[in-house]
Design a protein around this motif. Structure first.
Motif, PDB file in Angstrom:
ATOM      1  N   SER A  79      90.096  49.887  57.802  1.00 49.63           N
ATOM      2  CA  SER A  79      91.102  50.103  56.756  1.00 49.63           C
ATOM      3  C   SER A  79      89.779  50.764  55.930  1.00 49.63           C
ATOM      4  O   SER A  79      89.891  52.222  55.010  1.00 49.63           O
ATOM      5  CB  SER A  79      91.472  48.870  56.203  1.00 49.63           C
ATOM      6  OG  SER A  79      90.644  47.933  55.983  1.00 49.63           O
ATOM      7  N   PHE A  80      88.887  50.390  55.516  1.00 52.15           N
ATOM      8  CA  PHE A  80      87.149  50.797  54.890  1.00 52.15           C
ATOM      9  C   PHE A  80      86.863  51.769  55.083  1.00 52.15           C
ATOM     10  O   PHE A  80      86.803  53.026  54.340  1.00 52.15           O
ATOM     11  CB  PHE A  80      86.288  49.563  54.670  1.00 52.15           C
ATOM     12  CG  PHE A  80      85.328  50.269  53.714  1.00 52.15           C
ATOM     13  CD1 PHE A  80      84.792  50.016  52.915  1.00 52.15           C
ATOM     14  CD2 PHE A  80      83.988  51.454  54.397  1.00 52.15           C
ATOM     15  CE1 PHE A  80      84.211  50.371  52.059  1.00 52.15           C
ATOM     16  CE2 PHE A  80      83.272  51.292  53.900  1.00 52.15           C
ATOM     17  CZ  PHE A  80      83.173  51.547  52.631  1.00 52.15           C
TER      18      PHE A  80
ATOM     19  N   HIS B 204      88.664  54.360  56.867  1.00 55.90           N
ATOM     20  CA  HIS B 204      90.030  55.328  56.346  1.00 55.90           C
ATOM     21  C   HIS B 204      90.089  55.727  55.296  1.00 55.90           C
ATOM     22  O   HIS B 204      89.574  57.085  54.533  1.00 55.90           O
ATOM     23  CB  HIS B 204      90.718  55.150  57.452  1.00 55.90           C
ATOM     24  CG  HIS B 204      92.320  55.791  56.665  1.00 55.90           C
ATOM     25  ND1 HIS B 204      92.721  56.625  57.397  1.00 55.90           N
ATOM     26  CD2 HIS B 204      93.459  55.298  55.697  1.00 55.90           C
ATOM     27  CE1 HIS B 204      93.670  57.327  56.817  1.00 55.90           C
ATOM     28  NE2 HIS B 204      94.222  56.639  55.296  1.00 55.90           N
ATOM     29  N   ARG B 205      89.705  54.971  54.427  1.00 57.37           N
ATOM     30  CA  ARG B 205      89.753  54.985  53.061  1.00 57.37           C
ATOM     31  C   ARG B 205      88.654  55.490  52.415  1.00 57.37           C
ATOM     32  O   ARG B 205      88.462  56.251  51.931  1.00 57.37           O
ATOM     33  CB  ARG B 205      90.015  53.103  51.712  1.00 57.37           C
ATOM     34  CG  ARG B 205      90.011  53.208  50.332  1.00 57.37           C
ATOM     35  CD  ARG B 205      90.977  54.087  49.786  1.00 57.37           C
ATOM     36  NE  ARG B 205      92.586  53.580  49.947  1.00 57.37           N
ATOM     37  CZ  ARG B 205      93.407  54.344  49.209  1.00 57.37           C
ATOM     38  NH1 ARG B 205      93.187  55.355  48.957  1.00 57.37           N
ATOM     39  NH2 ARG B 205      94.324  53.337  49.036  1.00 57.37           N
ATOM     40  N   MET B 206      87.361  55.081  53.224  1.00 56.32           N
ATOM     41  CA  MET B 206      86.227  56.190  52.342  1.00 56.32           C
ATOM     42  C   MET B 206      85.940  56.924  52.512  1.00 56.32           C
ATOM     43  O   MET B 206      85.348  58.085  52.042  1.00 56.32           O
ATOM     44  CB  MET B 206      85.166  55.139  52.475  1.00 56.32           C
ATOM     45  CG  MET B 206      85.690  53.632  50.881  1.00 56.32           C
ATOM     46  SD  MET B 206      85.703  54.364  49.439  1.00 56.32           S
ATOM     47  CE  MET B 206      86.302  52.636  48.837  1.00 56.32           C
TER      48      MET B 206
ATOM     49  N   THR C 200      90.578  57.723  60.846  1.00 57.61           N
ATOM     50  CA  THR C 200      91.245  57.399  61.235  1.00 57.61           C
ATOM     51  C   THR C 200      90.766  56.531  62.391  1.00 57.61           C
ATOM     52  O   THR C 200      90.649  57.457  63.426  1.00 57.61           O
ATOM     53  CB  THR C 200      92.561  57.644  61.481  1.00 57.61           C
ATOM     54  OG1 THR C 200      93.256  58.011  60.052  1.00 57.61           O
ATOM     55  CG2 THR C 200      93.403  56.462  62.501  1.00 57.61           C
TER      56      THR C 200
ATOM     57  N   PRO D  94      89.023  53.644  44.331  1.00 51.42           N
ATOM     58  CA  PRO D  94      90.119  54.519  45.471  1.00 51.42           C
ATOM     59  C   PRO D  94      89.503  55.326  46.321  1.00 51.42           C
ATOM     60  O   PRO D  94      90.872  55.975  47.319  1.00 51.42           O
ATOM     61  CB  PRO D  94      91.113  55.556  44.331  1.00 51.42           C
ATOM     62  CG  PRO D  94      90.167  55.923  43.536  1.00 51.42           C
ATOM     63  CD  PRO D  94      89.060  54.297  43.144  1.00 51.42           C
ATOM     64  N   ASN D  95      88.442  55.996  45.810  1.00 45.59           N
ATOM     65  CA  ASN D  95      87.706  56.562  47.055  1.00 45.59           C
ATOM     66  C   ASN D  95      86.257  56.808  46.849  1.00 45.59           C
ATOM     67  O   ASN D  95      85.266  55.421  46.361  1.00 45.59           O
ATOM     68  CB  ASN D  95      87.800  58.594  46.555  1.00 45.59           C
ATOM     69  CG  ASN D  95      87.835  58.167  45.548  1.00 45.59           C
ATOM     70  OD1 ASN D  95      86.526  58.312  44.504  1.00 45.59           O
ATOM     71  ND2 ASN D  95      88.390  59.145  44.793  1.00 45.59           N
TER      72      ASN D  95
ATOM     73  N   GLU E 193      94.282  46.722  53.149  1.00 46.82           N
ATOM     74  CA  GLU E 193      93.283  46.844  52.216  1.00 46.82           C
ATOM     75  C   GLU E 193      91.953  45.210  51.853  1.00 46.82           C
ATOM     76  O   GLU E 193      91.224  45.340  50.857  1.00 46.82           O
ATOM     77  CB  GLU E 193      92.798  47.921  51.663  1.00 46.82           C
ATOM     78  CG  GLU E 193      93.656  49.676  51.962  1.00 46.82           C
ATOM     79  CD  GLU E 193      93.451  50.430  51.118  1.00 46.82           C
ATOM     80  OE1 GLU E 193      92.825  50.247  50.267  1.00 46.82           O
ATOM     81  OE2 GLU E 193      92.937  51.626  51.618  1.00 46.82           O
TER      82      GLU E 193
ATOM     83  N   ARG F 136      88.519  45.260  50.303  1.00 51.55           N
ATOM     84  CA  ARG F 136      88.490  44.769  48.851  1.00 51.55           C
ATOM     85  C   ARG F 136      88.203  43.206  48.058  1.00 51.55           C
ATOM     86  O   ARG F 136      87.730  42.893  47.010  1.00 51.55           O
ATOM     87  CB  ARG F 136      89.500  45.131  48.129  1.00 51.55           C
ATOM     88  CG  ARG F 136      89.999  46.473  47.953  1.00 51.55           C
ATOM     89  CD  ARG F 136      90.983  47.503  47.418  1.00 51.55           C
ATOM     90  NE  ARG F 136      91.993  48.731  47.900  1.00 51.55           N
ATOM     91  CZ  ARG F 136      90.824  49.533  47.103  1.00 51.55           C
ATOM     92  NH1 ARG F 136      89.641  49.156  46.221  1.00 51.55           N
ATOM     93  NH2 ARG F 136      91.584  50.768  47.681  1.00 51.55           N
TER      94      ARG F 136
END
Length: 566
Positions: A55-56, A58-60, A64, A131-132, A199, A203
């Protein structure tokens, strides 16, 4: 009125409750101030743990990936982007450590700790809601400012509140707090890992960081200022009171309190006559001290600690473990790392700094050789169960390395950087030493991902070479500083002085000697709301300056007097 005069405190108030006076205040001040270092250790572990979470990633990084791809090391993340993400904290810490020298001198050690803690708190909230990648990097960069301030201030604070015969113990307390921070982060990261795919798995650990920062901010409103800073800034009576509260259970008549105060007063008078050291004097007059302060922190990084810690779960995954087991074993490694500091707490003052560092260089070189050889062998095996026995051996090699680093090159450089510079140069000298740490911390964090990709197991043998060089540097250049007061180390290093400086120094020494006798002859204390004067004979005053003399000093005569030490 200049800006520095506006920022300099005009009053000082002790806010700690009286029931804490004595050893509770001393040890709580040491441990809770060290929470700043614990949060840096915590930050190290968190960034290491989240790099193996889908998840980290993918977000940052916008990739995938599956757990199997992460375990095989095929995440598709650019190693240079990964390097920037990890190392951005270190470069801002590098610049902040130099700024901290001025904050520490002008506003005080206590305020410097508070500002660093506030930076941590702000950074934690930014990273919780990032968020990024750009926002995450911004948060880590702000956190670096807090890291730089605290990492420069806390060792100075530790050395200035510690009794002279136990400075090593107190800086080891600081370092074990740093290691405990890393250990907590490893286990927090492991616990939150099971919240995937949410997430909150990455987080959540930042919420814990915010809580730790809040505790430190609150403690700075109770933390006492150091007696040396108080006396140097005109708060003589407050400095005596804090000194007594830390080392004399609040009794300003105790011989050890009197002796230490006299020595501080004389040293402050000497430094005041000499003036604050310039950066040129740091390098020209205190050359050998500067070489020791720079190289000890440089080799602390080049000997490989953050090449191991920042990427520990990734390296264990690369060796053949599953992600969950890698995080679990990273937590176990962190506990071993903490346990290594325990023998250092008892031996660094007994054996001396030099011996500890020499032993460390040899053992670290051996353990990194073992890890490198096992990683090389693991790479020749097919992925899967065949790698597990070798991975187990690599895990034990890393544990061996971390234990001995925690016992030697971990606390040693922080202690040396804080104790080797005189009061007039202490803040600048410590910022120079700390800045070196962060510069090489940045270099190691930045080059490790691409070098691992290019050299693989060979990277460990590059670190072995630095361990060998560090042994030679310590053997030929480092003097022993144990069993000396901070004020006696000038003799150990044989500082260079120009002819003008020599004349100024002679005048300053004469003035300091007079101050010493005056302070030894007349020292006002308050007992049952009545003024009393502590009178010491000349031979007792001459004995001030040796830690061995302090516990055995004869009782001083107490007589009524109306004079107050100016």
């Amino acid at each position: 009125m200049t800006l520095t005069d506006r920022l300099r405190p005009r009053v000082y108030s002790a806010r700690y409750p009286r029931w804490m006076v004595g050893k509770p205040l001393l040890y709580m001040s040491s441990a809770l101030a060290s929470l700043g270092d614990a949060m840096f250790g915590y930050g190290q572990g968190i960034i290491a743990a989240v790099q193996v979470q889908p998840s980290f990633i993918h977000r940052m990084f916008g990739k995938t990936v599956t757990m199997d791809q992460i375990q095989a090391g095929h995440t598709g993340v650019d190693p240079w982007v990964q390097a920037i993400t990890v190392s951005c904290l270190n470069i801002t810490a590098f610049f902040a450590s130099f700024l901290a020298a001025y904050i520490c001198d002008i506003m005080g050690r206590r305020m410097s700790v508070r500002l660093g803690a506030i930076m941590y708190l702000i950074a934690a909230f930014i990273q919780i809601f990032a968020p990024n990648l750009a926002v995450l990097i911004a948060g880590r960069s702000i956190q670096g400012i807090g890291v730089g301030i605290l990492s420069m201030t806390v060792p100075v604070l530790q050395c200035e509140i510690a009794p002279g015969h136990a400075r090593g113990l107190f800086v080891c307390i600081e370092y074990i707090c740093l290691n405990l921070g890393y250990a907590v982060s490893a286990w927090v990261g492991y616990g939150f890992f099971f919240a995937m795919p949410s997430e909150i798995s990455w987080r959540g650990p930042y919420v814990v960081q915010a809580a730790l920062a809040t505790v430190l901010v609150a403690w700075t409103f109770i933390l006492p200022e150091t007696p040396r800073w108080l006396v140097a800034n005109g708060f003589e009576e407050e400095g005596l009171r804090v000194l007594a509260d830390l080392h004399g259970a609040g009794d300003t008549r105790r011989p050890n309190v009197v002796a230490t105060y006299v020595e501080i007063a004389a040293a402050v008078d000497f430094e005041r006559k000499m003036g604050q050291a310039t950066w040129r004097q740091i390098f020209c007059q205190y050359t050998r001290r500067s070489i020791v302060g720079i190289t000890c922190q440089m080799f602390a990084q080049l000997n490989g600690i953050n090449a191991i810690l920042y990427f520990l779960p990734s390296n264990l995954t690369r060796a053949g473990f599953s992600i969950s087991r890698s995080l679990l074993y990273a937590g176990a490694c962190a506990l071993v790392y903490c346990s290594g500091t325990i023998p250092a707490m008892f031996l660094i003052d007994k054996w001396g700094r030099r011996t500890i560092l020499l032993i460390g260089s040899v053992v670290l070189a051996a353990s990194l050789s073992i890890v490198g050889a096992l990683q090389y062998h693991s790479n020749s095996l097919p992925e899967g169960p065949a790698r597990i026995p070798v991975a187990d051996g690599l895990f034990f090699g890393v544990c061996f390395y971390l234990f001995f680093f925690g016992a030697t090159w971990g606390p040693g450089p922080w202690l040396l950087g804080a104790e080797i510079f005189p009061l007039r140069a202490r803040a600048k000298g410590m910022s120079l030493s700390t800045g070196t740490n962060w510069l090489f911390n940045f270099i190691i964090a930045f080059i490790t991902p691409p070098l691992f990709q290019v050299m693989n197991a060979g990277y460990y043998f590059l670190l072995v070479g630095f361990c060998i060089i560090s042994f030679l540097v310590v053997y030929f250049l480092y003097p022993e500083t144990a069993h000396r007061t901070l004020e006696e180390l000038g003799e150990v290093f044989g500082d260079r002085v120009t002819e003008d400086d020599r004349l100024t120094q002679a005048e300053a020494e004469q003035s300091a000697s007079a101050t010493k006798m005056a302070a030894a002859s007349v020292l006002t204390a308050r007992v049952d709301d009545s003024e009393l004067t502590l009178q010491m004979t000349e031979d007792v005053a001459d004995g001030v300056g040796s830690d061995k003399n302090i516990p055995g000093m004869r009782e001083v005569e107490i007589v009524p007097h109306s004079r107050i030490l100016p």
